[in-house]
Motif scaffolding. Sequence first.
Motif, PDB file in Angstrom:
ATOM      1  N   LEU A  99       0.700  -1.190   0.029  1.00 49.67           N
ATOM      2  CA  LEU A  99       0.005  -0.040   0.079  1.00 49.67           C
ATOM      3  C   LEU A  99       1.033   1.109  -0.101  1.00 49.67           C
ATOM      4  O   LEU A  99       1.652   1.458   1.107  1.00 49.67           O
ATOM      5  N   LEU A 100       0.849   2.006  -1.073  1.00 46.91           N
ATOM      6  CA  LEU A 100       1.879   2.945  -1.090  1.00 46.91           C
ATOM      7  C   LEU A 100       1.178   4.266  -1.001  1.00 46.91           C
ATOM      8  O   LEU A 100       0.176   4.577  -1.403  1.00 46.91           O
ATOM      9  N   PHE A 101       1.873   5.160  -0.402  1.00 50.32           N
ATOM     10  CA  PHE A 101       1.324   6.505   0.075  1.00 50.32           C
ATOM     11  C   PHE A 101       2.418   7.793  -0.173  1.00 50.32           C
ATOM     12  O   PHE A 101       3.430   7.380  -0.138  1.00 50.32           O
ATOM     13  N   GLY A 102       2.113   8.730  -0.679  1.00 50.07           N
ATOM     14  CA  GLY A 102       2.816   9.820  -1.181  1.00 50.07           C
ATOM     15  C   GLY A 102       3.377  10.828  -0.073  1.00 50.07           C
ATOM     16  O   GLY A 102       2.554  10.743   1.076  1.00 50.07           O
ATOM     17  N   PRO A 103       4.130  11.677  -0.299  1.00 53.47           N
ATOM     18  CA  PRO A 103       4.538  12.779   0.653  1.00 53.47           C
ATOM     19  C   PRO A 103       3.257  13.713   0.893  1.00 53.47           C
ATOM     20  O   PRO A 103       2.391  13.989   0.090  1.00 53.47           O
ATOM     21  N   GLU A 104       3.415  14.051   2.151  1.00 55.21           N
ATOM     22  CA  GLU A 104       2.282  15.020   2.742  1.00 55.21           C
ATOM     23  C   GLU A 104       1.916  16.305   1.985  1.00 55.21           C
ATOM     24  O   GLU A 104       0.759  16.744   1.848  1.00 55.21           O
ATOM     25  N   THR A 105       3.007  16.996   1.524  1.00 54.05           N
ATOM     26  CA  THR A 105       2.880  18.159   0.804  1.00 54.05           C
ATOM     27  C   THR A 105       2.409  18.158  -0.564  1.00 54.05           C
ATOM     28  O   THR A 105       2.216  19.127  -1.140  1.00 54.05           O
ATOM     29  N   ARG A 106       2.514  16.933  -1.147  1.00 58.20           N
ATOM     30  CA  ARG A 106       2.407  16.717  -2.668  1.00 58.20           C
ATOM     31  C   ARG A 106       1.829  15.557  -3.355  1.00 58.20           C
ATOM     32  O   ARG A 106       1.470  15.692  -4.333  1.00 58.20           O
ATOM     33  N   GLY A 107       1.762  14.459  -2.268  1.00 50.21           N
ATOM     34  CA  GLY A 107       1.136  13.282  -2.877  1.00 50.21           C
ATOM     35  C   GLY A 107       1.875  12.696  -3.896  1.00 50.21           C
ATOM     36  O   GLY A 107       3.152  13.009  -4.125  1.00 50.21           O
TER      37      GLY A 107
END
Length: 153
Positions: A99-107
Amino acid sequence: MLRIVLYQPDIPQNTGNVARTCASAGAELHLVRPFGFRWSSDPRLKRAGLDYWPHVRHVLHDSWEKFVEGLEPGARVWAFSSKAQQPYTAVAYRPGDYLLFGPETRGLPDDVLREFSAVTIPMPGPVRSLNLSVAVGIGLFEALRQLGVSGEG
């Protein structure tokens, strides 16, 4: 075992909270550099993970390319993004899924989203995104629910 992947996380407290969530769920945590903090010495990261760090199975990847190169053939990666159309609950999760999630500031960047199947957590309210650690918890525990994993033993 499920695997959580944080792509270039920015906020150490969120990463620490995700690590603690992974420890509680028996999930492996993959962290893809660069980070927005110092891995070895940021006190906010250590504090958010409390005393659970010894229970966190984690893998550090020097780059996105190194992470992708290390995937076993047939690995399933679900990219969580507010840009996706398919709800995260429509996926039939399997043990070993990432399950892959991006950085908080830009996705997650568009090129990463094109590599894997993207899913979203519906948000009927006026916000554009959830806190990273909240989103990870929602996705991870839905996958565990589907897999019939419980804390009872």
